[in-house]
Design a protein around this motif. Structure first.
Motif, PDB file in Angstrom:
ATOM      1  N   ARG A  39       7.004  -3.311   2.049  1.00  0.00           N
ATOM      2  CA  ARG A  39       6.698  -1.935   1.216  1.00  0.00           C
ATOM      3  C   ARG A  39       5.277  -1.880   0.902  1.00  0.00           C
ATOM      4  N   THR A  40       4.635  -3.001   0.423  1.00  0.00           N
ATOM      5  CA  THR A  40       3.063  -2.856   0.052  1.00  0.00           C
ATOM      6  C   THR A  40       2.302  -2.412   1.023  1.00  0.00           C
ATOM      7  N   ALA A  41       2.645  -3.290   2.408  1.00  0.00           N
ATOM      8  CA  ALA A  41       1.625  -3.207   3.547  1.00  0.00           C
ATOM      9  C   ALA A  41       1.727  -1.816   4.305  1.00  0.00           C
ATOM     10  N   LEU A  42       2.752  -1.218   4.324  1.00  0.00           N
ATOM     11  CA  LEU A  42       3.028   0.032   4.962  1.00  0.00           C
ATOM     12  C   LEU A  42       2.325   1.037   4.075  1.00  0.00           C
ATOM     13  N   GLY A  43       2.807   0.904   2.597  1.00  0.00           N
ATOM     14  CA  GLY A  43       2.200   1.815   1.599  1.00  0.00           C
ATOM     15  C   GLY A  43       0.672   1.782   1.876  1.00  0.00           C
ATOM     16  N   LEU A  47      -2.015   4.990   2.406  1.00  0.00           N
ATOM     17  CA  LEU A  47      -2.921   5.220   1.219  1.00  0.00           C
ATOM     18  C   LEU A  47      -4.293   4.976   1.478  1.00  0.00           C
ATOM     19  N   LEU A  48      -4.735   4.004   2.104  1.00  0.00           N
ATOM     20  CA  LEU A  48      -6.110   3.740   2.249  1.00  0.00           C
ATOM     21  C   LEU A  48      -6.925   4.516   2.970  1.00  0.00           C
ATOM     22  N   LEU A 183      -1.890  -1.973  -3.684  1.00  0.00           N
ATOM     23  CA  LEU A 183      -1.102  -2.250  -2.494  1.00  0.00           C
ATOM     24  C   LEU A 183      -1.670  -3.223  -1.617  1.00  0.00           C
ATOM     25  N   VAL A 184      -2.908  -2.953  -1.431  1.00  0.00           N
ATOM     26  CA  VAL A 184      -3.668  -4.213  -0.520  1.00  0.00           C
ATOM     27  C   VAL A 184      -3.504  -5.412  -1.032  1.00  0.00           C
ATOM     28  N   ALA A 217       8.831   2.068   1.881  1.00  0.00           N
ATOM     29  CA  ALA A 217       7.299   2.079   2.032  1.00  0.00           C
ATOM     30  C   ALA A 217       6.530   3.576   2.210  1.00  0.00           C
ATOM     31  N   VAL A 218       7.354   4.379   2.847  1.00  0.00           N
ATOM     32  CA  VAL A 218       6.708   5.790   3.290  1.00  0.00           C
ATOM     33  C   VAL A 218       6.882   6.643   2.190  1.00  0.00           C
TER      34      VAL A 218
END
Length: 319
Positions: A39-43, A47-48, A183-184, A217-218
């Motif tokens: 969830r955090t990685a795809l998010g 967002l980055l 999130l990163v 995530a998305v």
């Protein structure tokens, strides 16, 4: 509110009401740590680019210690506890327990800020809200076990504390920068545990849990932040926080319709008490009347100042 404001408001009520259902489906085959990492990685990947395009990322990483604390308290720990707890309790029950976050936030605000007064109305709200939580926990005491209940309690405390970090140490940091950077950092924290297990997980996970994790995530992370920031810009921060009082009802309805979870009149009574308590405990007195000015109020945030309801300090949990 404008039509666009109502559309954004409705979308946010759904987007942050559906995570409990998706988590319940995902943890059938995906471990809590792996789910939080995905969830955090795809998010973060989604967002980055927005944060970089807006040139907000550099400003968000300068206060690195508050950012780390915020990531742990608002994302890492509560998402892990939430995912583990939902292996044992219903998603609708989880949503109702999390609805008590504004109650704890009101208490935390009073403890940490002497200017926060516990008026008779706020005390009544706290009593009503905690009575609803007690009714809910008492009715479900036999299901899930004490560990799951303690985990949900930890989630509520985290969600009530996280916004205080934003308010005190990150209030001047751009929103997209904080969201992307946290999130990163969250993905980096869970990577050592989750990444070695991903190859085995990819071979065995079925489409249902996989799609649920992707949706978390998305839709419930990256898209949710974009919609929420747009909602704040459209209607102001005070009105935007009302989603906190609506998305638990969405969680109950989805749990009942999709997963066949039990919903009784006790569930409705507990939610009514929690909702009323949350509203009363976060109310503040309307500002004293002032002389009329020639110039109109320029911003939606300023116009909301006389609405009489203070935004709950825990109204921006990432669910």
């Amino acid at each position: 509110m404008s039509r666009r404001g109502w559309l954004l408001f409705g979308a946010m009520c759904v987007v942050w009401g559906v995570p409990y259902l998706l988590i319940k489906v995902a943890v059938r085959e995906i471990g809590p740590a792996e789910l939080v990492f995905v969830r955090t990685a795809l998010g973060a990947v989604l967002l980055l680019p927005i944060a970089l395009a807006r040139r907000e990322l550099r400003a968000s990483v300068r206060p690195w210690l508050p950012l780390l604390a915020y990531t742990i308290v608002e994302i890492g720990l509560p998402w892990l506890l939430l995912s583990d707890a939902e292996r044992h309790v219903d998603s609708s029950f989880t949503g109702l327990v999390i609805a008590g976050t504004p109650l704890v936030a009101a208490v935390v605000a009073r403890v940490t800020d002497r200017a926060e007064r516990l008026t008779a109305g706020r005390v009544a709200g706290l009593l009503a809200g905690f009575a609803g939580v007690a009714l809910l926990l008492g009715f479900h005491a036999g299901g899930g076990g004490p560990v799951a209940l303690l985990e949900l309690g930890g989630v509520v405390v985290c969600y009530a504390t996280g916004p205080l970090i934003i308010e005190r140490w990150l209030s001047d940091v751009p929103r997209y920068g904080v969201a992307a950077a946290s999130l990163v950092v969250g993905a980096a924290l869970f990577a050592p545990v989750a990444v070695p297990r991903l190859p085995s997980l990819a071979r065995h996970v079925t489409p249902g849990p996989a799609l649920a994790a992707l949706g978390l995530a998305v839709i419930c992370t990256a898209l949710a932040f974009v919609l929420f920031f747009a909602l704040i810009a459209e209607v102001g921060g005070v009105r935007a926080t009302v989603i906190t009082f609506v998305n638990p009802a969405v969680a109950v309805v989805l749990g009942f319709l999709v997963l066949g979870e039990s919903v009784t009149w006790l569930t409705g009574a507990a939610f009514a008490l929690i909702l009323a308590g949350s509203v009363l405990s976060t109310r503040r007195r309307a500002p004293a009347p002032v002389a009329e000015r020639a110039e109109p109020v320029a911003t939606g945030q300023a116009a909301d100042a006389g609405a009489g309801v203070e935004p709950p300090r825990a109204a921006e949990p990432s669910h």
